[in-house]
Design an enzyme around this catalytic site. Structure first.
Site, mmCIF file in Angstrom:
data_model
loop_
_atom_site.group_PDB
_atom_site.id
_atom_site.type_symbol
_atom_site.label_atom_id
_atom_site.label_comp_id
_atom_site.label_asym_id
_atom_site.label_seq_id
_atom_site.Cartn_x
_atom_site.Cartn_y
_atom_site.Cartn_z
ATOM 1 N N GLY A 17 0.770 -1.242 0.000
ATOM 2 C CA GLY A 17 0.000 0.000 0.000
ATOM 3 C C GLY A 17 0.800 1.290 0.000
ATOM 4 N N SER A 18 2.057 1.234 -0.445
ATOM 5 C CA SER A 18 2.816 2.499 -0.453
ATOM 6 C C SER A 18 2.226 3.485 -1.469
ATOM 7 C CB SER A 18 4.304 2.252 -0.713
ATOM 8 O OG SER A 18 4.514 1.767 -2.013
ATOM 9 N N ASN A 19 1.711 2.981 -2.566
ATOM 10 C CA ASN A 19 1.050 3.894 -3.519
ATOM 11 C C ASN A 19 -0.260 4.424 -2.960
ATOM 12 O OD1 ASN A 19 2.483 4.192 -6.238
ATOM 13 N ND2 ASN A 19 2.743 2.026 -5.722
ATOM 14 N N LYS A 50 -14.869 -15.386 -7.959
ATOM 15 C CA LYS A 50 -14.517 -14.164 -8.692
ATOM 16 C C LYS A 50 -15.753 -13.327 -9.039
ATOM 17 C CE LYS A 50 -11.691 -12.708 -12.613
ATOM 18 N NZ LYS A 50 -10.294 -12.426 -12.306
ATOM 19 N N MET A 98 -3.779 -7.235 -6.978
ATOM 20 C CA MET A 98 -3.136 -8.384 -7.624
ATOM 21 C C MET A 98 -4.124 -9.362 -8.271
ATOM 22 S SD MET A 98 -0.061 -7.601 -7.314
ATOM 23 C CE MET A 98 0.802 -9.080 -7.817
ATOM 24 N N ARG A 99 -5.291 -8.869 -8.652
ATOM 25 C CA ARG A 99 -6.259 -9.742 -9.336
ATOM 26 C C ARG A 99 -6.514 -9.187 -10.719
ATOM 27 N NH1 ARG A 99 -8.218 -14.045 -5.918
ATOM 28 N NH2 ARG A 99 -7.804 -13.315 -3.806
ATOM 29 N N ASN A 138 -4.623 2.090 -13.620
ATOM 30 C CA ASN A 138 -3.639 1.222 -12.966
ATOM 31 C C ASN A 138 -2.245 1.841 -13.068
ATOM 32 O OD1 ASN A 138 -2.651 -1.173 -11.709
ATOM 33 N ND2 ASN A 138 -2.011 -1.951 -13.715
ATOM 34 N N HIS A 154 1.813 0.589 -13.224
ATOM 35 C CA HIS A 154 2.618 -0.620 -13.470
ATOM 36 C C HIS A 154 4.105 -0.245 -13.476
ATOM 37 C CE1 HIS A 154 3.234 -4.709 -14.822
ATOM 38 N NE2 HIS A 154 4.155 -4.232 -15.636
HETATM 39 C C1 GRF Z 1 3.666 -1.125 -7.390
HETATM 40 O O1 GRF Z 1 4.976 -1.326 -7.849
HETATM 41 C C2 GRF Z 1 2.722 -0.990 -8.542
HETATM 42 O O2 GRF Z 1 3.298 -0.448 -9.685
HETATM 43 C C3 GRF Z 1 2.323 -2.421 -8.812
HETATM 44 O O3 GRF Z 1 2.268 -3.035 -7.561
HETATM 45 C C4 GRF Z 1 3.142 -2.371 -6.658
HETATM 46 C C5 GRF Z 1 2.346 -2.022 -5.440
HETATM 47 O O4 GRF Z 1 3.138 -1.513 -4.392
HETATM 48 N N1 GRF Z 1 1.080 -2.476 -9.560
HETATM 49 P P1 GRF Z 1 2.437 -0.875 -3.119
HETATM 50 O O5 GRF Z 1 1.479 -1.926 -2.548
HETATM 51 O O6 GRF Z 1 1.705 0.343 -3.560
HETATM 52 O O7 GRF Z 1 3.537 -0.564 -2.157
#
Ligand code: GRF
Length: 192
Positions: free
Chosen positions: A12-14, A64, A89-90, A106, A108
């Site tokens: 969850g850092s993002n 799902k 992650m789904r 999203n 990436h």
């Molecule tokens: C990030 O690198 C993002 O690009 C990818 O998954 C990772 C998630 O990291 N889709 P975080 O959970 O936000 O730390």
């Protein structure tokens, strides 16, 4: 005011970069809910720190289709305008994406179309790429293939470890995901 949902599965850092941004910036846009799908995901604790409602969707118990129906219900219930995936992650089904009428975005950690799918940073690293980076894009049924909104590159350094490269990729993500999010919210607000 745009109402934002974040969907995440892990660290969850993002999520936190977005939460910090929308707490401090001077727009009325707000993260109104975090949807997560892994019971022990650390992202949940981060959201609670910001007093953002957290909702767990149980893919195992619901399957799902059931889980995705639940997600759509939540988005309706919270009158969400835009969704940001942040380490979710789904793979979302065609059925789900066809029914969704709001933008889904999203992030990436590679320069798409290179290194779609998991372990993108590691694969760019072992592939000895001279440069790699991040891509922010719309979500469509094909994995990591939707229209690109923003890409940012970085040069890979000689003797850099995988950890160091990962760290620099995450710094780029945390800088640019909030910028893109704010711009997209602005467009939503202008259309009203
Ligand atoms: C990030 O690198 C993002 O690009 C990818 O998954 C990772 C998630 O990291 N889709 P975080 O959970 O936000 O730390």
């Amino acid at each position: 005011m745009a109402r934002i949902a974040i969907m995440a599965s892990g660290n969850g850092s993002n999520f936190e970069a977005l939460a910090d941004h929308f707490k401090d910036n001077n727009t009325d846009d707000n993260i109104v809910v975090l949807i997560y799908d892994r019971k022990n995901a650390f992202v949940k604790e981060r959201a609670q720190k910001y007093n953002i409602p957290v909702l767990y969707v149980n893919y195992v118990a619901s399957g799902k289709e059931g889980a995705e129906d639940k997600i759509r219900e939540i988005l309706t219930q919270y009158t969400v305008d835009i969704v940001f995936l942040a380490g979710f992650m789904r793979i979302l089904s065609d059925r789900f994406l066809e029914k969704i009428t709001i933008p889904l975005i999203n992030i990436h950690p590679s320069l798409l179309p290179k290194y779609k799918g998991t372990h993108a940073i590691e694969r760019a690293f072992t592939g000895k790429e001279k440069e790699t980076g991040i891509t922010i894009h719309y979500v469509i049924p094909e994995l990591d293939s939707g229209e690109i909104i923003l890409q940012k590159k970085l040069s890979c350094r000689k003797n850099e470890t995988l950890d160091e490269l990962e760290e620099r990729i995450h710094q780029l993500e945390h800088k640019w995901y909030p910028v893109v999010a704010e711009n997209l919210c602005k467009k939503i607000n202008e259309k009203r």
